[in-house]
Design a protein around this motif. Structure first.
Motif: not given
Length: 615
Positions: A185-188, A197-203
């Motif tokens: 997920a961009e921006g995560s 990391c860099c995943r949507r669930q990381d917030g």
């Protein structure tokens, strides 16, 4: 309680060793405590290491592994031990709570089954986990040999000059270690404290910290699908225009466009603590369809990576029954890749994840399942004697190719110099016997740009083969995305089918994210960058000798190794460890590095180098 904690620590160590999917737990950090090294008089500034494995640690490991065996014999011992392992994993902060709990549950059945059936004693288990200083790194039946056919080796012809520029050449696209993250997920949050990391669930990221880039990130992140699509679009554009890029200008190529492609595995992302079989199959089918969409009629020859399975690195022999079998994976691969592979190749692919196919008259491809040599494949603790009979099959294929006058390209995921020792030495012996038939070897796994040398077994002085370890698509970690095109001796009389040159392309990730425009560029061409007249084994050996004394040349190689993104120079022990690794096409062989260090220093060099493996 203390006994259970020790046993749980051993199980947690086993689970986390698989979870890491990279260097074993005994891989040393770049900087060790002062005084650990003594000066090597043979090479100023190069140091020798005593074993970093203390007697106390080895004793604790053997005690804990013994307790694991005892605990598993108790009613409910498996579940209780898994819970305790997750608790120990959290308390020692090996990973966060979510990763510890998911990993122990996912790996529990796999690890416990192997422990219950393994012939390894506690000392051997600790040798695998902590290095040979703690015990023999393998089972007691580890010394086995593959039988060569009783056919004399043909006389070795000295290499001739490279073919003229006007001679026909094939272009082979090479892609490895895609590691597509469907949850990118961009921006995560890109500094989440977990292995990926860099995943949507990381917030969202912490205040003041940048989030994940659109096209990828240098931190502990894999790549989004858009980056893989961009790569394939660029590779396809080159195929249609038949061009090479030199210093940002396009020039006409000398071949006939991409003739075929090699794709050497590791499709899914690095979130290995939570991957199911369905997750792996989705990654397989999604990326395979992407290849078919962009490459069209170009035949792709795939190989099986260590991340394709669930759990990661779990590749039992074909005899494994029921839910332990890898049939779910191999059958899906055969279905997905049937567009590219002949029916007889699909038979052995379904059996053991390996196959052979004739790419064109005179050129045969052999795809090996290198998970059957992997030190992280715990199934081999039960029996590692030529798993699936693959090496014996390999000998038979090579002999038939020799009889038919065919040249062979070998592809696989894990390079032989990273394999279990006996497997690696058998492979090295096979390469020696069939040096006139094997034209090239191609691998991936390490994510960086390297190679491994092969020398004659009698003297270890005559270079006779080279294995290319090509750079990854994924950025994991601190890398630019990349891919490669190999120029191969083409269709002509007495074609060697050898590599004549290779061209590595990369995406400047910082620029792509800043401009929101992915621009793929040529990073380098091997012959021009290193001043090589050809790319034969003797030429790579000569490059190694030059880099040993030429720090500026080595710095160029180090820059290319990281695909144009390297934050720290490699000097001292780092340089010597890398040069040693490049010489070592077979594992745990101090003689390969005799020119660089004394034999007793070799183990330290292996530890240092393995710390850089990013698989």
């Amino acid at each position: 309680m203390a006994a259970r904690a020790a046993a749980a620590f051993a199980l947690a160590a086993l689970v986390l060793a698989s979870l890491a999917g990279a260097a074993p737990l005994w891989a040393a950090p770049w900087s060790w405590p002062p005084g650990l090294f003594a000066t090597n008089p043979a090479l100023p500034g190069v140091t020798a290491a005593s074993s970093p494995n203390s007697t106390e640690l080895c004793a604790l490991c053997r005690f804990a592994v013994g307790l694991v065996d005892a605990s598993l014999s108790l009613p409910g011992g498996e579940d209780a031990l898994a819970r305790a392992a997750a608790s120990v994993c959290e308390k020692l902060r090996l990973q966060d709570r979510r990763v510890c709990q998911n990993a122990t549950q996912l790996f529990k059945d796999y690890v416990v089954t192997v422990l219950l059936h393994s012939v390894l004693d506690p000392a051997s288990v600790c040798g695998v986990l902590l290095g040979p200083g703690c015990g023999p790194p393998g089972p007691p039946h580890a010394n086995w040999s593959v039988r060569l056919q009783p056919v004399p080796k043909p006389p070795v012809r000295p290499p001739g000059p490279p073919p003229p520029p006007s001679a026909p050449r094939d272009s082979v696209l090479f892609i490895t270690d895609v590691h597509w993250d469907r949850d990118y997920a961009e921006g995560s949050q890109a500094e989440c404290g977990e292995p990926l990391c860099c995943r949507r669930q990381d917030g969202a990221p912490s205040p003041g910290r940048p989030g994940a880039g659109k096209w990828g990130d240098y931190r502990s992140c894999d790549v989004p699908l858009r980056t893989v699509q961009s790569l394939l679009e660029h590779a396809t554009w080159q195929e249609h225009h038949n061009t090479w890029q030199e210093h940002n200008t396009w020039q006409e190529g000398r071949g006939t466009g991409v003739t075929h492609a090699y794709w050497t595995g590791d499709i899914p992302a690095h979130n290995v603590w939570e991957q199911t079989e369905q997750d792996q199959l989705q990654a397989l089918t999604t990326v395979t369809e992407l290849f078919r969409k962009y490459l069209g009629d170009i035949t792709v020859y795939p190989a099986v990576g260590n991340h394709e399975s669930s759990p990661v690195n779990s590749f039992p022999p074909p005899s494994a029954p029921g839910h332990h079998s890898s049939a779910w994976l191999y059958d899906a691969m055969a279905k997905a890749w049937s567009h590219w592979l002949p029916s007889d190749a699909l038979v052995t692919l379904r059996f053991g994840g390996f196959y052979t196919a004739l790419a064109k008259p005179g050129l045969r491809v052999v795809s090996l399942n290198m998970n059957f040599c992997s030190v992280e494949n715990f199934w081999l603790a039960i029996n590692d004697t030529d798993p699936a009979g693959q090496l014996q099959w390999f000998v038979d294929v090579l002999q038939a190719a020799e009889n038919n006058g065919e040249k062979v390209h070998v592809i696989g995921h894990i390079a032989p110099g990273l394999c279990r020792k006996t497997w690696s030495w058998n492979y090295y012996h096979i390469i020696n016997r069939y040096e006139s038939t094997i034209a090239a070897q191609f691998f991936g796994h390490v994510h960086t740009d390297q190679f491994e040398m092969f020398y004659d077994e009698e003297t270890l002085s005559r270079p006779l083969g080279v294995a290319y370890l090509s750079p990854s698509v994924t950025t994991y970690w601190d890398l630019n995305p990349g891919y490669r095109v190999y120029e191969i001796d083409g269709d002509r009389n007495d074609s060697t089918r050898a590599v004549l040159d290779h061209h590595t392309y990369y995406l400047d990730l910082e620029e792509a994210n800043r401009l929101d425009r992915p621009t793929w560029r040529l990073l380098y061409s091997a012959r021009k960058a290193y001043g090589m007249e050809a790319l034969g084994p003797a030429d790579w050996d000569a490059l190694l000798r030059r880099m040993q004394d030429d720090d500026a040349l080595f710095a160029i190689f180090w820059w290319h190794l990281h695909k144009g993104h390297s934050s720290e120079p490699c000097v001292g022990m780092c340089k010597v460890a890398l040069l040693c690794a490049l010489r070592s096409g077979r594992s745990w062989d101090p003689e390969q590095c005799a020119r660089l260090v004394r034999p007793e220093q070799h183990q330290a060099l292996v530890r240092i180098w393995k710390e850089t493996v990013r698989c």
